[in-house]
Design an enzyme around this catalytic site. Structure first.
Site, mmCIF file in Angstrom:
data_model
loop_
_atom_site.group_PDB
_atom_site.id
_atom_site.type_symbol
_atom_site.label_atom_id
_atom_site.label_comp_id
_atom_site.label_asym_id
_atom_site.label_seq_id
_atom_site.Cartn_x
_atom_site.Cartn_y
_atom_site.Cartn_z
ATOM 1 N N LYS A 162 90.228 75.658 66.312
ATOM 2 C CA LYS A 162 90.714 75.589 64.792
ATOM 3 C C LYS A 162 89.817 74.843 64.309
ATOM 4 C CE LYS A 162 94.917 74.777 63.408
ATOM 5 N NZ LYS A 162 95.155 73.798 62.284
ATOM 6 N N SER A 163 89.826 73.542 64.337
ATOM 7 C CA SER A 163 88.943 72.359 63.586
ATOM 8 C C SER A 163 87.422 72.877 63.482
ATOM 9 C CB SER A 163 89.126 71.128 64.235
ATOM 10 O OG SER A 163 90.304 70.697 64.052
ATOM 11 N N ARG A 221 103.183 74.663 65.680
ATOM 12 C CA ARG A 221 102.898 73.799 66.807
ATOM 13 C C ARG A 221 104.494 73.533 67.536
ATOM 14 N NH1 ARG A 221 98.128 73.589 68.015
ATOM 15 N NH2 ARG A 221 96.664 73.452 66.357
ATOM 16 N N GLY A 242 96.046 72.530 56.262
ATOM 17 C CA GLY A 242 95.500 71.298 55.501
ATOM 18 C C GLY A 242 94.116 70.984 55.665
ATOM 19 N N ASP A 299 98.142 66.539 67.462
ATOM 20 C CA ASP A 299 98.782 67.831 67.330
ATOM 21 C C ASP A 299 99.508 68.194 68.482
ATOM 22 O OD1 ASP A 299 97.968 68.030 64.725
ATOM 23 O OD2 ASP A 299 95.958 69.090 65.236
ATOM 24 N N SER A 329 92.396 59.949 59.660
ATOM 25 C CA SER A 329 92.619 61.295 59.509
ATOM 26 C C SER A 329 91.164 62.032 59.353
ATOM 27 C CB SER A 329 93.262 61.609 57.980
ATOM 28 O OG SER A 329 93.044 62.773 57.508
#
Ligand code: S3P
Length: 425
Positions: free
Chosen positions: A19-20, A385, A91, A312, A164
């Protein structure tokens, strides 16, 4: 969806794209010159939100499912959005796009779903404002919806209070538009996909320890990106394969970037022996096939610099801990409270409902493993998740597990139940 106790898992699975990395491929392609071709792109709702945001800013993106084509227009090629940018549940979309929008000469508005409207955006407003952008949070709560007024930016050094990658990446992307060098130091190293991929597109970006430095105004050129499988999605198969007696599964093409592979470290600490087969590098990212064999799990401490590498995966690690022997302590993970849901509350409430002995703490949880778990109705809080972690719990528990609403799984893994079912004989 109803889940009951499952027999041993056998076979091979390929999890969907990371995803990232999928988000970043779209974003960096949009601000580069020429064609970027992405294979293995995650067709989950979050990454589709990123595509639609850039389409609204005049970027042609063709999503042919097996391949996504982005016709980039360079750093200064975006046009003012045709309407409000909707980041949905994402996000990463919200925070990374904000970094790019901080450097534009137009104003834009970003919003998202009910969860996004509760997530803290002050963490990007602060550094991006120091660089010269202006933010207006419509409900005056440092959350979305918010208006960004971009402008001429100055390079800064920022000591981030949180580890982050979304904050780091947002600042680095704004740094592409600044008048000098921009650098970010984090308390612990977070995932480094931005640093790896932007360099591949031609950015002048370096990192040392927990600091990344970027120089402005590079000429970025479109690339061919092959997205590896998402270790965060593989985590559910790793957990199920380890926990369900007699299982042996092969997870093909999983990204094992050291800033992401904390689940493998945690599993090892808990007594697992996972084999990494066919190790290779794909589009600058380390990848392997993972052979998972069931074993009896023992408790471990999960804390410190390991946390960003598995942030995650903590919901499913907590599930593993509930089935493990001994007391697992998860700490230094206060970030869990500001994810798609408050994951300390969501995990501990659902584990307790299944019969586990678990105590929430301010920065994690304490799980006294080994109590028998029994299926119940899981409150997913519409957090993908949480839904997938408790699907795995249901496969190992007695009785029947159901969900308040499991449609949130579409955010990152639309075929999750089908892929899991393919391993059950
Ligand atoms: C992400 C970074 C992490 C992670 C999220 C994706 C990214 O968030 O939890 O799912 O793609 O950069 P933070 O950067 O807020 O820790």
């Amino acid at each position: 969806m109803q889940i009951t106790k499952t027999n041993a898992l056998h076979g091979t699975v390929r999890v969907p794209g990371d995803k990232s990395i999928s988000h970043r491929a779209i974003m960096f392609g949009a601000i580069s010159h020429g064609l970027t071709e992405v294979t293995g792109f995650l067709q989950g709702a979050d990454c589709l939100s990123t595509i639609s945001c850039f389409q609204k800013m005049g970027i042609e993106i063709r999503n042919e499912k097996k391949k996504v084509m982005i016709y980039g227009k360079g750093l200064h090629g975006l046009s003012a959005p045709s309407s409000i940018l909707d980041a949905g549940n994402s996000g990463t979309t919200t925070r990374l796009i904000s970094g790019i929008l901080a450097g534009q000469s137009f104003e834009s508005i970003i919003t998202g779903d009910a969860s996004i409207q509760k997530r803290p955006m002050g963490r990007i407003f602060t550094p991006l404002s120091l660089m010269g952008a202006a933010f207006f949070s419509h409900h005056n709560n440092n959350c979305a919806p918010f208006t960004i007024t971009g402008g001429s930016l100055k390079g800064i050094h920022y000591d981030s209070p949180v580890a982050s990658a979304q904050v780091k990446s947002s600042i680095l992307l704004a740094g592409l538009y600044a008048d000098g060098k921009t650098s970010v130091t984090e308390p612990y190293l977070s995932r480094n996909h931005t640093e790896l991929m932007l360099k591949g597109f031609g950015a002048d970006i370096t990192s040392e320890n927990t600091t990344a430095v970027i120089c402005p105004e590079p000429k970025l050129t479109g690339q061919k990106i092959q997205v590896p499988g998402d270790i965060s999605s593989a985590a559910y198969f790793i957990a199920a394969g380890l926990m369900i007696p007699g299982s042996e599964i092969l997870i093909e093409n999983a990204g094992i970037n050291p800033t992401r592979n904390g689940i493998l470290t945690a599993a090892k600490r808990m007594g697992a022996d996972i084999s990494y087969l066919n190790q290779r590098t794909v589009s600058g990212e380390p990848v392997a096939d993972l052979l998972i064999t069931s074993c009896s799990l023992k408790a471990a401490e999960i804390s410190g610099d390991l946390i960003p590498a598995l942030i995650d995966e903590i919901p499913v690690i907590a599930v593993m801990a509930a089935f493990a022997d001994g007391t697992t302590v998860i700490k230094d993970a206060q970030e869990l409270k500001v994810k798609e849901s408050d994951r300390i509350a969501a995990v501990t409430e659902n584990l307790k409902a299944m019969g586990a002995d678990v105590t929430p703490t301010d920065d994690g949880m304490i799980i006294r493993g080994g109590k028998p778990l029994c299926g119940t109705k899981i409150n997913t809080y519409m957090d993908h998740r949480i839904a997938m972690a408790f699907a795995v719990a249901g496969m190992a528990a007695e009785g029947t597990t159901t969900f308040s609403d499991a449609s949130c799984i579409d955010i990152s893994y639309p075929e999750f139940f089908k892929d899991m079912a393919s391993l059950v004989r």
